[in-house]
Scaffold this active site. Sequence first.
Site, PDB file in Angstrom:
ATOM      1  NE  ARG A  33      -3.194  -9.394  17.641  1.00 50.91           N
ATOM      2  CZ  ARG A  33      -2.471  -8.087  17.782  1.00 50.91           C
ATOM      3  NH1 ARG A  33      -2.730  -7.525  18.959  1.00 50.91           N
ATOM      4  NH2 ARG A  33      -1.600  -7.450  16.963  1.00 50.91           N
ATOM      5  CG  HIS A  84       7.125  -0.681  10.087  1.00 49.86           C
ATOM      6  ND1 HIS A  84       7.066   0.609   9.549  1.00 49.86           N
ATOM      7  CD2 HIS A  84       8.066  -1.167   9.435  1.00 49.86           C
ATOM      8  CE1 HIS A  84       7.415   0.744   8.329  1.00 49.86           C
ATOM      9  NE2 HIS A  84       8.301  -0.385   8.412  1.00 49.86           N
ATOM     10  CD  GLU A 120      -1.221  -0.179   3.862  1.00 46.47           C
ATOM     11  OE1 GLU A 120      -2.348  -0.758   3.533  1.00 46.47           O
ATOM     12  OE2 GLU A 120      -0.837   0.245   4.833  1.00 46.47           O
TER      13      GLU A 120
END
Length: 646
Positions: free
Chosen positions: A292, A235, A200
């Site tokens: 989660r 990240h 992306e």
Amino acid sequence: MINTLLIANRGEIACRIMRTARELGMTTVAVHSDIDHQAQHVLQADLAIGLGGAKPADSYLLMDRILAAAHASGAQAIHPGYGFLSENADFARACEAHGLIFVGPPASAIDAMGSKSAAKSLMEQANVPLVPGYHGEAQDLQAFLDAAAAIGYPVLLKATAGGGGKGMKIVESAAAMAEAFASAQREAQSAFGDARMLVEKYLLQPRHVEVQVFCDQQGNGIYLHERDCSIQRRHQKVVEEAPAPGLPIELHRAMGAAAVKAAQAIGYVGAGTVEFLLDARGEFFFMEMNTRLQVEHPVTEAITGQDLVAWQLRIAQGEQLPLTQQQVPLRGHAIEVRLYAEDTDNDFLPASGTLELYREPAGGAGRRVDSGVVEGDVVSPFYDPMIAKLIAWGETREEARLSLLNMLRETVVAGVQTNLTFLSRILAHPAFAQAEVDTGFIPRHAEQLLPAAEPLDDRFWDTAAKAWLLARPVRSAATAGPWAELNSWRAGLPARSRVHLRCADLDRSFAAVDVSGCSYDPATRTLLLTDGQQRCRYPLLVGGQVLYLQWANTWQRIEPFDPIAEVEHSQQHAGGLQAPMNGSVVRVMVEPGQQVEAGAVLLVLEAMKMEHSIRAAEAGRVKAVFCSEGELIAEGTLLVEMEDAP
């Protein structure tokens, strides 16, 4: 009804889940790898069952062994925590097939949202704004080159089944795509057992804002406000806070409503997080959904006063949500930092080793520490390097910020490199104090956050020598004796002693150390130096045969230095490249006799589930290779020996 709960995880999240399970009257069951047999989550559980192995693929990712452990322990439910099998739809289905409650969403929801590609397709159908990208079925290199060319560089490669920064690479040009693509695939396969990727557009200076959602089995859904997780490195999130600062109420409600709509559209149940990228114009783009509980859930608990693990366990047993959307509290502000074992001066390279010293900050109102270690534990190279999470709550953001700064100042870690000082610099930075945060925060302020190391000056060495003589560690039997006593007394001479010390790869020899006017209080572990009218206090800690001195907000490790042994060690490793951390060899790219250019990749190591390339410092010829693919190596191991090209 859940009477016995198995936690299919390790570390701080396993300990945190056990805490709530015990409060609800449940028996707790831990599982563990061979090297985790004395880990804190094992010691805190009512029952512990070994899985074998060391790497996640040989232990915590083995579904059959975890299911067998659940049956052997009499557990009715399995809580997966986060990471490992928490977003594995096959595991959720296997739990159901074995008559076990999976404390998480149904497998169909994990299928829909657990894959980043599938989630983006779903959001596209629902007209939720998406970041431009490619998340199709074709997984060959050319498909990604074509997609990146259409999107425009820079682009971001991401593992479709991933999270936590694993399998994620920024690619600046087409020339860099092949190497980044192959490395990201290997990381994804190793961490998640799935090498599929998406790509992306890499947005510049966005904010990372995520919404905590909860849904029950009756179809009700709510959001528990949002969190800003923009400050990241590699990240991976470093600082998280709730609510997101500066978010207009209309945007807050729009993002929350969109998140609940997305969850309900796939029949979601339990705790989930919908992550958005928010640009400076106030537009938000769907990024992914984590099916989660999140690492940063404590800040949401702090501002709502709710126990999200308790919510998970009750909803898994069929109970309805305890609150409606209008009843969800919002009080004050909370900030969390992740204390990692890593070398911040070396591109945040993961670190491992023994926690020779470990002191958590004192408890109190608005203070919380979630950890899974104690002093003496080993930070393994096989798992995520997070040591603990420190969370502070306050009536205002500034109150929470200052409280967390104090908590960091009280924290002591030694024996393993950490980001402790780095975290303090972030919280103390004026831009953070003004809530000027986005995903480019760390690189933009790198000069202040990652300054060149201050040299250890004469004043430090003088203080270190006095501290060593007055509060020196216990000596070994081999060095004990009257001539080894450093009590400063010499017949007919001033109270002076000789000493040779090492600290931070530096050493200093002292022909005479004058300790007059100095004292050490073992009760408070403080060194007191008096110079005329000036009195200075320095905290000291003794561990094993080394001394730790707090200097410039950093705990410096001081030990005796043997120059002869150092010369012998240097001669043995001259011209060689050593392993910068414990890990395993993923790929060996060279062979003896091969000519290489400066910067060429010689081999690739995997540590903490991420890959690290070992490169040639300068052009030359490979003289010898001392490792092979798949081999486990320790920090400092000689990997490759180089020589000048003929």
